[in-house]
Design an enzyme around this catalytic site. Structure first.
Site: not given
Length: 292
Positions: A215, A53, A208, A221
């Site tokens: 997100r 990562y 995930s 909305p």
């Protein structure tokens, strides 16, 4: 915060995936640390990272170093925190992902992870992905050697099928405690592996886990509400007065067996919202609408 188990370790039922804090597009250092600290303050005690990562062209272990810094700077209880890291993958200069399951690489990678995290043994070390160029039993044999040597305390495997899970159980025995596969409202391909983990008593860590839930929904909305597969999560969220992400995590916690979602976050608000999913218990009618 509700709690679940990883082997003989008790952790919060929702963890924190730290990948967004250390790969390309990551937030600045102060916000990254604040995100980890917000999760810990909310009762999260499982932090998931990996030596791969890091941004393309960057130095391996950026995510692990971030986790180590966050824990060192944390003023609360650190003793209850389990850090899970992974080895066996890398990054190419163009942003791609590589795989290396050679036993000698895994041994070196685990030792380097332990140095970066300042932890021996590593709490949970996971074989990131099977390497098609290396017999899986050989990679698992290296994991067993790491366990025997005391370099790692608990072992997990990731991105695996049912046969590979059974082989890992055969080689690692009870010290295999978890499987980390992709699983979410939108991606349910690992249903068989999830149920196998329930059968074998292994924790299932969906990566995930918010796939299919935008997100941006915490801020307003989302166009994904029109998607029939994710729209139900938005409808339930609206009725409950919570975010669709929180509903998705509560749905995962209601799946069979010992499921511990590890949602990523890049800001404190998201980390706190995810942790609150453990307080949301969905009704049978809601679960039916969501597709259990």
């Amino acid at each position: 915060m509700r709690y679940r188990t990883l082997g003989d370790v008790t952790v919060g039922a929702v963890g924190l995936g730290t990948m967004p804090l250390s790969i390309e597009g990551h937030p600045d250092g102060s916000r990254a640390l604040a995100t980890v600290h917000a999760a810990l303050d909310a009762g999260v005690t499982l932090l998931d990272t990996a030596d791969s990562y890091h941004p393309p062209g960057g130095e391996p272990g950026a995510g692990e170093r971030l986790v180590a810094r966050a824990l060192a700077a944390y003023g609360g209880d650190r003793d209850a925190v389990l850090v899970a890291t992974k080895g066996g993958r890398g990054r190419s200069a163009d942003g791609g992902w590589t795989v290396d399951g050679r036993p000698e690489h895994l041994r070196r990678a685990a030792e380097a992870s332990a140095r970066r995290l300042g932890a021996t043994p590593l709490g949970l070390y996971q074989l990131h992905k099977p390497d098609p160029a290396v017999p899986y039993a050989e990679s698992l044999g290296a994991m067993r050697e790491l366990l025997d040597a005391g370099t790692i305390r608990l072992a997990g495997v990731s991105n695996v099928n049912g046969g590979q899970i059974r082989l890992a159980r055969e080689i690692l025995g009870e010290r295999l405690v978890s499987v980390q596969n992709r699983y979410s409202p939108a991606v349910r391909d690992a249903e068989a592996e999830l149920r196998l983990c329930a059968e074998l008593g292994l924790a299932f860590l969906p990566w995930s886990p918010l796939g299919g839930i935008s997100r941006s929904s915490l801020d307003g909305p989302s166009a994904q509400e029109e998607d029939p597969e994710s729209g139900a999560f938005h409808r339930v969220a609206r009725a409950r007065g919570v975010s669709p992400q929180r509903v998705a995590l509560a749905w995962l916690l209601a799946r069979p067996g010992n499921v511990l979602p590890i949602p990523g976050a890049s800001r404190p608000e998201s980390a706190r919202d995810s942790a609150l999913a453990t307080e949301l218990v969905l009704t049978e009618a809601e679960l039916a609408e969501l597709g259990v």
